[in-house]
Design a protein around this motif. Structure first.
Motif, PDB file in Angstrom:
ATOM      1  N   PHE A  87       5.764 -13.185  -1.003  1.00  0.00           N
ATOM      2  CA  PHE A  87       6.096 -11.899  -1.610  1.00  0.00           C
ATOM      3  C   PHE A  87       5.822 -11.898  -3.106  1.00  0.00           C
ATOM      4  O   PHE A  87       5.281 -10.931  -3.636  1.00  0.00           O
ATOM      5  CB  PHE A  87       7.555 -11.489  -1.351  1.00  0.00           C
ATOM      6  N   SER A  88       6.177 -12.965  -3.787  1.00  0.00           N
ATOM      7  CA  SER A  88       5.967 -12.987  -5.240  1.00  0.00           C
ATOM      8  C   SER A  88       4.484 -12.837  -5.576  1.00  0.00           C
ATOM      9  O   SER A  88       4.139 -12.170  -6.557  1.00  0.00           O
ATOM     10  CB  SER A  88       6.551 -14.256  -5.863  1.00  0.00           C
ATOM     11  N   SER A  89       3.623 -13.392  -4.765  1.00  0.00           N
ATOM     12  CA  SER A  89       2.183 -13.247  -4.984  1.00  0.00           C
ATOM     13  C   SER A  89       1.739 -11.797  -4.742  1.00  0.00           C
ATOM     14  O   SER A  89       0.968 -11.235  -5.525  1.00  0.00           O
ATOM     15  CB  SER A  89       1.423 -14.200  -4.051  1.00  0.00           C
ATOM     16  N   ARG A  90       2.243 -11.178  -3.658  1.00  0.00           N
ATOM     17  CA  ARG A  90       1.909  -9.773  -3.382  1.00  0.00           C
ATOM     18  C   ARG A  90       2.396  -8.878  -4.512  1.00  0.00           C
ATOM     19  O   ARG A  90       1.673  -8.008  -4.991  1.00  0.00           O
ATOM     20  CB  ARG A  90       2.563  -9.305  -2.065  1.00  0.00           C
ATOM     21  N   SER A  95       1.422  -5.440  -9.056  1.00  0.00           N
ATOM     22  CA  SER A  95       1.798  -5.111 -10.437  1.00  0.00           C
ATOM     23  C   SER A  95       0.600  -5.131 -11.367  1.00  0.00           C
ATOM     24  O   SER A  95       0.441  -4.240 -12.197  1.00  0.00           O
ATOM     25  CB  SER A  95       2.862  -6.080 -10.950  1.00  0.00           C
ATOM     26  N   SER A  96      -0.238  -6.133 -11.221  1.00  0.00           N
ATOM     27  CA  SER A  96      -1.390  -6.237 -12.118  1.00  0.00           C
ATOM     28  C   SER A  96      -2.453  -5.179 -11.805  1.00  0.00           C
ATOM     29  O   SER A  96      -3.126  -4.698 -12.700  1.00  0.00           O
ATOM     30  CB  SER A  96      -2.001  -7.639 -12.073  1.00  0.00           C
ATOM     31  N   GLU A  97      -2.582  -4.794 -10.532  1.00  0.00           N
ATOM     32  CA  GLU A  97      -3.607  -3.820 -10.162  1.00  0.00           C
ATOM     33  C   GLU A  97      -3.235  -2.384 -10.498  1.00  0.00           C
ATOM     34  O   GLU A  97      -4.115  -1.574 -10.793  1.00  0.00           O
ATOM     35  CB  GLU A  97      -3.936  -3.928  -8.674  1.00  0.00           C
ATOM     36  N   VAL A  98      -1.943  -2.044 -10.437  1.00  0.00           N
ATOM     37  CA  VAL A  98      -1.532  -0.651 -10.676  1.00  0.00           C
ATOM     38  C   VAL A  98      -0.529  -0.526 -11.813  1.00  0.00           C
ATOM     39  O   VAL A  98       0.059   0.539 -11.997  1.00  0.00           O
ATOM     40  CB  VAL A  98      -0.965   0.008  -9.396  1.00  0.00           C
ATOM     41  N   ASN A  99      -0.303  -1.615 -12.529  1.00  0.00           N
ATOM     42  CA  ASN A  99       0.643  -1.624 -13.635  1.00  0.00           C
ATOM     43  C   ASN A  99       2.062  -1.254 -13.175  1.00  0.00           C
ATOM     44  O   ASN A  99       2.779  -0.523 -13.865  1.00  0.00           O
ATOM     45  CB  ASN A  99       0.163  -0.699 -14.764  1.00  0.00           C
ATOM     46  N   ALA A 100       2.442  -1.744 -11.993  1.00  0.00           N
ATOM     47  CA  ALA A 100       3.783  -1.471 -11.462  1.00  0.00           C
ATOM     48  C   ALA A 100       4.803  -2.331 -12.193  1.00  0.00           C
ATOM     49  O   ALA A 100       4.546  -3.478 -12.514  1.00  0.00           O
ATOM     50  CB  ALA A 100       3.818  -1.770  -9.962  1.00  0.00           C
ATOM     51  N   GLU A 101       5.967  -1.754 -12.431  1.00  0.00           N
ATOM     52  CA  GLU A 101       7.023  -2.509 -13.110  1.00  0.00           C
ATOM     53  C   GLU A 101       7.989  -3.159 -12.131  1.00  0.00           C
ATOM     54  O   GLU A 101       8.713  -4.079 -12.494  1.00  0.00           O
ATOM     55  CB  GLU A 101       7.772  -1.626 -14.099  1.00  0.00           C
ATOM     56  N   TYR A 102       8.003  -2.678 -10.872  1.00  0.00           N
ATOM     57  CA  TYR A 102       8.907  -3.263  -9.879  1.00  0.00           C
ATOM     58  C   TYR A 102       8.307  -3.055  -8.495  1.00  0.00           C
ATOM     59  O   TYR A 102       7.819  -1.969  -8.176  1.00  0.00           O
ATOM     60  CB  TYR A 102      10.284  -2.591  -9.973  1.00  0.00           C
ATOM     61  N   VAL A 103       8.359  -4.101  -7.668  1.00  0.00           N
ATOM     62  CA  VAL A 103       7.824  -4.056  -6.305  1.00  0.00           C
ATOM     63  C   VAL A 103       8.890  -4.589  -5.358  1.00  0.00           C
ATOM     64  O   VAL A 103       9.592  -5.552  -5.676  1.00  0.00           O
ATOM     65  CB  VAL A 103       6.540  -4.919  -6.177  1.00  0.00           C
ATOM     66  N   ALA A 104       9.034  -3.954  -4.199  1.00  0.00           N
ATOM     67  CA  ALA A 104       9.985  -4.409  -3.178  1.00  0.00           C
ATOM     68  C   ALA A 104       9.328  -4.288  -1.807  1.00  0.00           C
ATOM     69  O   ALA A 104       8.284  -3.646  -1.659  1.00  0.00           O
ATOM     70  CB  ALA A 104      11.260  -3.584  -3.239  1.00  0.00           C
ATOM     71  N   GLU A 105       9.977  -4.892  -0.815  1.00  0.00           N
ATOM     72  CA  GLU A 105       9.379  -4.959   0.513  1.00  0.00           C
ATOM     73  C   GLU A 105      10.463  -4.947   1.594  1.00  0.00           C
ATOM     74  O   GLU A 105      11.486  -5.602   1.452  1.00  0.00           O
ATOM     75  CB  GLU A 105       8.580  -6.263   0.583  1.00  0.00           C
ATOM     76  N   GLU A 134      14.440   3.585  -6.691  1.00  0.00           N
ATOM     77  CA  GLU A 134      13.664   4.381  -7.642  1.00  0.00           C
ATOM     78  C   GLU A 134      12.203   3.954  -7.613  1.00  0.00           C
ATOM     79  O   GLU A 134      11.695   3.349  -8.563  1.00  0.00           O
ATOM     80  CB  GLU A 134      14.235   4.210  -9.050  1.00  0.00           C
ATOM     81  N   PHE A 135      11.536   4.279  -6.521  1.00  0.00           N
ATOM     82  CA  PHE A 135      10.124   3.942  -6.354  1.00  0.00           C
ATOM     83  C   PHE A 135       9.296   5.213  -6.348  1.00  0.00           C
ATOM     84  O   PHE A 135       9.810   6.306  -6.091  1.00  0.00           O
ATOM     85  CB  PHE A 135       9.917   3.155  -5.053  1.00  0.00           C
ATOM     86  N   THR A 136       8.018   5.064  -6.611  1.00  0.00           N
ATOM     87  CA  THR A 136       7.106   6.207  -6.614  1.00  0.00           C
ATOM     88  C   THR A 136       6.039   6.107  -5.538  1.00  0.00           C
ATOM     89  O   THR A 136       5.503   7.117  -5.106  1.00  0.00           O
ATOM     90  CB  THR A 136       6.407   6.333  -7.982  1.00  0.00           C
ATOM     91  N   HIS A 137       5.722   4.896  -5.118  1.00  0.00           N
ATOM     92  CA  HIS A 137       4.627   4.667  -4.169  1.00  0.00           C
ATOM     93  C   HIS A 137       5.052   3.727  -3.052  1.00  0.00           C
ATOM     94  O   HIS A 137       5.931   2.888  -3.247  1.00  0.00           O
ATOM     95  CB  HIS A 137       3.417   4.071  -4.895  1.00  0.00           C
ATOM     96  N   TYR A 151       5.114  -5.380  14.578  1.00  0.00           N
ATOM     97  CA  TYR A 151       5.511  -5.996  13.312  1.00  0.00           C
ATOM     98  C   TYR A 151       5.332  -4.927  12.239  1.00  0.00           C
ATOM     99  O   TYR A 151       4.348  -4.182  12.258  1.00  0.00           O
ATOM    100  CB  TYR A 151       4.616  -7.186  12.977  1.00  0.00           C
ATOM    101  N   PHE A 152       6.275  -4.868  11.293  1.00  0.00           N
ATOM    102  CA  PHE A 152       6.297  -3.822  10.267  1.00  0.00           C
ATOM    103  C   PHE A 152       6.381  -4.450   8.873  1.00  0.00           C
ATOM    104  O   PHE A 152       7.187  -5.357   8.650  1.00  0.00           O
ATOM    105  CB  PHE A 152       7.541  -2.942  10.425  1.00  0.00           C
ATOM    106  N   THR A 153       5.600  -3.932   7.941  1.00  0.00           N
ATOM    107  CA  THR A 153       5.729  -4.275   6.519  1.00  0.00           C
ATOM    108  C   THR A 153       5.654  -2.974   5.732  1.00  0.00           C
ATOM    109  O   THR A 153       4.691  -2.218   5.883  1.00  0.00           O
ATOM    110  CB  THR A 153       4.597  -5.209   6.032  1.00  0.00           C
ATOM    111  N   GLN A 154       6.660  -2.706   4.906  1.00  0.00           N
ATOM    112  CA  GLN A 154       6.605  -1.568   4.001  1.00  0.00           C
ATOM    113  C   GLN A 154       6.799  -2.079   2.591  1.00  0.00           C
ATOM    114  O   GLN A 154       7.785  -2.734   2.283  1.00  0.00           O
ATOM    115  CB  GLN A 154       7.671  -0.504   4.326  1.00  0.00           C
ATOM    116  N   LEU A 155       5.817  -1.795   1.736  1.00  0.00           N
ATOM    117  CA  LEU A 155       5.869  -2.154   0.324  1.00  0.00           C
ATOM    118  C   LEU A 155       6.188  -0.923  -0.503  1.00  0.00           C
ATOM    119  O   LEU A 155       5.721   0.184  -0.189  1.00  0.00           O
ATOM    120  CB  LEU A 155       4.548  -2.768  -0.126  1.00  0.00           C
ATOM    121  N   PHE A 156       6.969  -1.116  -1.544  1.00  0.00           N
ATOM    122  CA  PHE A 156       7.393  -0.038  -2.449  1.00  0.00           C
ATOM    123  C   PHE A 156       7.114  -0.481  -3.878  1.00  0.00           C
ATOM    124  O   PHE A 156       7.281  -1.664  -4.195  1.00  0.00           O
ATOM    125  CB  PHE A 156       8.907   0.186  -2.351  1.00  0.00           C
ATOM    126  N   TYR A 157       6.728   0.449  -4.751  1.00  0.00           N
ATOM    127  CA  TYR A 157       6.640   0.109  -6.168  1.00  0.00           C
ATOM    128  C   TYR A 157       6.803   1.343  -7.036  1.00  0.00           C
ATOM    129  O   TYR A 157       6.694   2.464  -6.584  1.00  0.00           O
ATOM    130  CB  TYR A 157       5.345  -0.646  -6.494  1.00  0.00           C
TER     131      TYR A 157
END
Length: 158
Positions: A87-90, A95-105, A134-137, A151-157
């Motif tokens: 997860f930390s790698s994802r 974050s680096s690709e979209v300048n996200a300040e916070y990511v969750a899963e 407080e996510f936007t994407h 199997y389900f994966t949902q990412l938020f940022y």
């Protein structure tokens, strides 16, 4: 004698430390499974409806998050278990690709459909907090393994 014991313990420590990492190589030969697009769309809609009912904004779909979610879903299927491995790698990559300040899963497996997955996440304080955060994407990846289990994966940022 003490020196041999010290060397043996040091070698054992290095071997154990390297083998206990939950951060597995994500670029290994992992098969790519077919997406259950209708289930993905339904789950995204249910999560956004829930957010809207609470007065929160809908989450926008992110192709970048979708790519990472798909890779992780394939990884979990190949591994045969639910995980947040890498997860930390994802999160760092997103974050680096979209300048996200916070990511969750949120992840899940073996639930028969989108509504059951949503309901189980809603019952879990941590999963609920993520869905209501407080996510936007976001992006949802849903795939079946060879035996037909989801199997389900949902990412938020943001």
């Amino acid at each position: 004698m003490k020196m041999r014991l010290l060397v043996a313990v040091s070698v054992l420590f290095v071997l154990l430390a390297g083998s206990c990492s939950s951060e597995s190589v994500e670029n290994a030969n992992i098969p790519i499974y077919e997406n259950a697009v209708l289930v993905e769309q339904e789950l995204l809609g249910i999560v956004n409806d829930h957010r809207n009912d609470l007065g929160y904004s809908s989450l926008l779909f992110s192709k970048i998050a979708y790519d990472y979610a798909n890779s992780h879903t394939d990884y979990m299927i190949a591994k045969g278990s639910l995980s947040h491995d890498n997860f930390s790698s994802r999160a760092s990559s997103i974050s680096s690709e979209v300048n996200a300040e916070y990511v969750a899963e949120n992840v899940a497996k073996d639930y028969p459909d989108a509504i059951t997955t949503y309901q189980k996440w809603l019952e879990s304080p941590n999963h609920r907090k993520t869905m209501e955060g407080e996510f936007t994407h976001t992006a949802v990846s849903v795939k079946k393994d060879a035996s037909g289990k989801f199997y389900f994966t949902q990412l938020f940022y943001r």
